[in-house]
Structure formats: C-alpha cells, structure tokens
Design a protein around this motif. Structure first.
Motif, mmCIF file in Angstrom:
data_model
loop_
_atom_site.group_PDB
_atom_site.id
_atom_site.type_symbol
_atom_site.label_atom_id
_atom_site.label_comp_id
_atom_site.label_asym_id
_atom_site.label_seq_id
_atom_site.Cartn_x
_atom_site.Cartn_y
_atom_site.Cartn_z
ATOM 1 N N ARG A 140 6.343 11.626 -18.808
ATOM 2 C CA ARG A 140 5.532 11.751 -17.330
ATOM 3 C C ARG A 140 5.022 13.094 -16.961
ATOM 4 O O ARG A 140 3.809 12.878 -16.564
ATOM 5 C CB ARG A 140 6.561 11.369 -16.279
ATOM 6 C CG ARG A 140 6.171 11.330 -15.131
ATOM 7 C CD ARG A 140 7.321 10.809 -14.231
ATOM 8 N NE ARG A 140 8.576 10.721 -14.746
ATOM 9 C CZ ARG A 140 9.663 11.510 -15.014
ATOM 10 N NH1 ARG A 140 9.636 12.578 -14.359
ATOM 11 N NH2 ARG A 140 10.692 11.409 -15.439
ATOM 12 N N VAL B 43 -0.803 2.130 -2.344
ATOM 13 C CA VAL B 43 -1.244 0.686 -2.745
ATOM 14 C C VAL B 43 -1.465 0.133 -1.269
ATOM 15 O O VAL B 43 -2.264 -0.440 -1.154
ATOM 16 C CB VAL B 43 0.017 -0.151 -3.551
ATOM 17 C CG1 VAL B 43 -0.438 -1.482 -3.636
ATOM 18 C CG2 VAL B 43 0.080 0.538 -4.862
ATOM 19 N N PHE C 204 0.458 -0.587 -8.217
ATOM 20 C CA PHE C 204 1.650 0.303 -7.842
ATOM 21 C C PHE C 204 2.146 0.778 -9.246
ATOM 22 O O PHE C 204 2.413 2.287 -9.076
ATOM 23 C CB PHE C 204 2.861 -0.805 -7.621
ATOM 24 C CG PHE C 204 3.978 -0.148 -7.316
ATOM 25 C CD1 PHE C 204 4.500 1.168 -6.368
ATOM 26 C CD2 PHE C 204 5.239 -0.030 -8.051
ATOM 27 C CE1 PHE C 204 5.589 1.796 -6.165
ATOM 28 C CE2 PHE C 204 6.502 0.651 -8.053
ATOM 29 C CZ PHE C 204 6.574 1.428 -6.897
ATOM 30 N N ARG C 205 2.108 0.267 -10.268
ATOM 31 C CA ARG C 205 2.653 1.106 -11.584
ATOM 32 C C ARG C 205 1.604 2.219 -11.828
ATOM 33 O O ARG C 205 1.807 3.279 -12.081
ATOM 34 C CB ARG C 205 2.824 0.365 -12.818
ATOM 35 C CG ARG C 205 3.677 -0.736 -12.526
ATOM 36 C CD ARG C 205 3.936 -1.569 -13.789
ATOM 37 N NE ARG C 205 4.560 -1.004 -14.895
ATOM 38 C CZ ARG C 205 4.570 -1.318 -16.110
ATOM 39 N NH1 ARG C 205 4.072 -2.481 -16.536
ATOM 40 N NH2 ARG C 205 5.341 -0.604 -17.079
ATOM 41 N N ALA D 296 1.247 -5.123 -8.211
ATOM 42 C CA ALA D 296 2.298 -4.691 -8.849
ATOM 43 C C ALA D 296 1.963 -3.766 -10.005
ATOM 44 O O ALA D 296 2.341 -2.567 -10.329
ATOM 45 C CB ALA D 296 3.085 -5.672 -9.623
ATOM 46 N N ARG E 52 3.692 3.638 -3.238
ATOM 47 C CA ARG E 52 3.758 2.413 -2.323
ATOM 48 C C ARG E 52 2.752 2.743 -1.219
ATOM 49 O O ARG E 52 2.038 1.505 -0.814
ATOM 50 C CB ARG E 52 4.980 2.119 -1.661
ATOM 51 C CG ARG E 52 5.495 0.627 -0.965
ATOM 52 C CD ARG E 52 6.758 0.919 -0.262
ATOM 53 N NE ARG E 52 6.447 0.310 0.899
ATOM 54 C CZ ARG E 52 6.270 -0.815 1.147
ATOM 55 N NH1 ARG E 52 5.992 -1.924 0.299
ATOM 56 N NH2 ARG E 52 6.239 -1.370 2.546
ATOM 57 N N ASP E 53 2.913 3.722 -0.364
ATOM 58 C CA ASP E 53 2.034 3.831 0.550
ATOM 59 C C ASP E 53 0.725 3.809 0.067
ATOM 60 O O ASP E 53 -0.443 3.523 0.952
ATOM 61 C CB ASP E 53 2.389 5.196 1.211
ATOM 62 C CG ASP E 53 3.322 5.364 2.220
ATOM 63 O OD1 ASP E 53 3.676 4.071 2.629
ATOM 64 O OD2 ASP E 53 3.860 6.311 2.619
ATOM 65 N N LEU F 122 2.190 4.988 -9.332
ATOM 66 C CA LEU F 122 3.510 5.536 -9.552
ATOM 67 C C LEU F 122 3.217 6.601 -10.655
ATOM 68 O O LEU F 122 3.454 7.713 -10.703
ATOM 69 C CB LEU F 122 4.566 4.692 -9.802
ATOM 70 C CG LEU F 122 5.910 5.158 -9.949
ATOM 71 C CD1 LEU F 122 6.412 5.872 -8.881
ATOM 72 C CD2 LEU F 122 6.943 3.889 -10.244
ATOM 73 N N ALA F 123 2.576 6.257 -11.744
ATOM 74 C CA ALA F 123 2.279 7.139 -12.699
ATOM 75 C C ALA F 123 1.571 8.469 -12.309
ATOM 76 O O ALA F 123 1.755 9.454 -12.763
ATOM 77 C CB ALA F 123 1.490 6.293 -13.822
ATOM 78 N N TYR G 193 -1.872 0.046 -17.622
ATOM 79 C CA TYR G 193 -1.405 -0.558 -16.371
ATOM 80 C C TYR G 193 -2.130 -2.100 -15.759
ATOM 81 O O TYR G 193 -1.746 -2.981 -15.230
ATOM 82 C CB TYR G 193 -0.994 0.309 -15.299
ATOM 83 C CG TYR G 193 0.304 1.265 -15.813
ATOM 84 C CD1 TYR G 193 1.320 0.534 -16.346
ATOM 85 C CD2 TYR G 193 -0.075 2.448 -15.664
ATOM 86 C CE1 TYR G 193 2.196 1.675 -17.055
ATOM 87 C CE2 TYR G 193 0.727 3.535 -16.241
ATOM 88 C CZ TYR G 193 2.110 3.024 -16.528
ATOM 89 O OH TYR G 193 2.758 3.863 -17.266
ATOM 90 N N LEU H 6 -4.472 5.373 -17.593
ATOM 91 C CA LEU H 6 -3.492 4.368 -16.803
ATOM 92 C C LEU H 6 -4.420 3.098 -16.438
ATOM 93 O O LEU H 6 -3.422 1.948 -16.472
ATOM 94 C CB LEU H 6 -3.393 5.262 -15.410
ATOM 95 C CG LEU H 6 -2.424 6.518 -15.700
ATOM 96 C CD1 LEU H 6 -1.989 7.122 -14.552
ATOM 97 C CD2 LEU H 6 -1.317 6.114 -16.400
#
Lengths: 160, 72
Positions: free
Chosen positions: A102, A40, A23-24, A20, A37-38, A27-28, A121, A117
C-alpha cells in the motif's frame, strides 16, 4: 463524437455495475475507507449534477470515473503524505497484511499509480486508460511497466 | 517481498463497500427535488380544481340571474 443525453437512470446503471470497483480504486488512492466512500458518492453526485455537460468524447463510465478520481483528489485531507500514512495505519495494520504494498503504491507518481489502479480494479484496456487519464494511448504500456518496476524495486528495498 | 497482482487484490477488499444510490442522489440535490415533485404536482392539480369549481359556480350563477354576458 456527438454528444448524447445522459439520464440519471444511465448514471445509476453505471453505479450498480461499477461503484464497488470505483470504491476499490478510491480506497487504493486514499487508504481511508470513509474518504474513499465519500469520493465515490461525491463523484457520482457530480456526474448527476453535470450530466447536461457530458459531451460524449469518452464513454459515460470513463467520464464518471474521472469524476470519482477528481473527487478522490479533493477528498484528501490537506496533510502531508507521512501524516496520512500514520493515520492510515490505525485502520490498515489490523485490516490487511500488505502495508508495504500500500505504501509503495501511494509513493508512485500519480500517473503511474492511476494507470495501474485503473488496470487492476476496473480492468480497463490501454485505450480506456488513456481516455480516462487523458494521456496518449502509446504511453500507457510504458507507464504501466514503469509502475510495476517501481513497485517491485520499492518492495525489494523493504524486504532487505 | 515482490510485487504481484494478488498483492493489489488483497490490498483493498471490496467487502468494505456498501452501495447507497439514494445518498448519491441526495448529495446531488436530486432527492429533495424528487420529494418536492409530487407535492408540486398535487398543488397544481388542486389549484386547477379550485379554478374549475369557481368558474362553474360563476357560470351557473350568471346563467340563473340572466346576466348580460349570457344574452346572445
């Protein structure tokens, strides 16, 4: 440090605990949930495939984190930054009110952005950030400060 | 607007993440291998069973017909 045997179960354990957060992070970096998602999933898949080559010079989690970071880089579509931002806006305008943050994060130099990051995260300490990014531990503090300074400056510009 | 830690926390909601370990295994090609493994094991066991049956039958046949290889 000596090499150790990495089993699929030990990689799964990292997946259960940290996917998780990874993923964050992804995503950032990418601003696209599907691409993140891909990244990770592919990062962990690469770790599974390459587990025999794990040398133990960093912890298993750091090594997997590098796999995910590499996969994040590979997952980016070959488009310019501006095109990416336009595409991102479709999802993000509705999802979060922090589009300026962002965009400012994405405009940071890669090392500053990744250090920031990892700190946020994954809650990594300076040594772990240095090992994950393969940089000198002494430069991590300065890199993080520079990232914060650049972000603050970028956001002040937006506010004006 | 100023930068603070909360801004990064709000930026990427963890709720979007749905873990799927089986998918990671599949991407690594491990799931296919795991699926194949029980069949491979069953095939090996079946082959050994067939060989065992054939050998037993041959030995029984040889013993009954007093073949040369049973004459010590």
């Amino acid at each position: 440090m000596s090499s150790e045997i990495v089993t699929i179960e030990s990689i799964e354990s990292v997946y259960r605990r940290r996917s998780a957060s990874l993923f964050r992070l992804a995503l950032a970096r990418t601003s696209d949930p599907e691409v993140a998602r891909d990244a990770v999933q592919d990062g962990f898949a690469r770790a599974i495939c390459a587990r025999a080559g794990f040398r133990g010079s960093a912890s298993l989690e750091e090594w997997i984190c590098r796999c995910v970071l590499n996969a994040t880089g590979d997952s980016r579509p070959p488009a310019g930054e501006d095109e990416l931002h336009e595409a991102d806006d479709v999802f993000w305008k509705a999802a979060t009110p922090d589009a300026e943050v962002r965009a400012a994060v994405r405009r940071l130099p890669a090392r500053q952005r990744d250090a920031l990051l990892l700190r946020f995260y994954l809650d990594y300490d300076y040594l772990t950030i240095a090992e994950t990014l393969r940089i000198e531990v002494g430069t991590v503090s300065a890199t993080l400060q520079a990232a914060r300074r650049n972000l603050t400056r970028a956001l002040e510009k937006v506010a004006r | 607007m100023t930068f603070d830690d909360d801004a990064l926390n709000r930026l990427v909601p963890a709720s979007l993440w749905k873990p799927d370990w089986a998918d990671a295994l599949e991407r690594a090609g491990e799931l296919d291998q795991r699926r194949r493994e029980p069949w491979a094991r069953r095939r090996r066991i079946l082959a050994l069973a067939v060989i065992g049956v054939v050998l037993t039958a041959l030995i029984a046949l040889g013993a009954e017909n007093a073949r040369w290889f049973f004459e010590f």
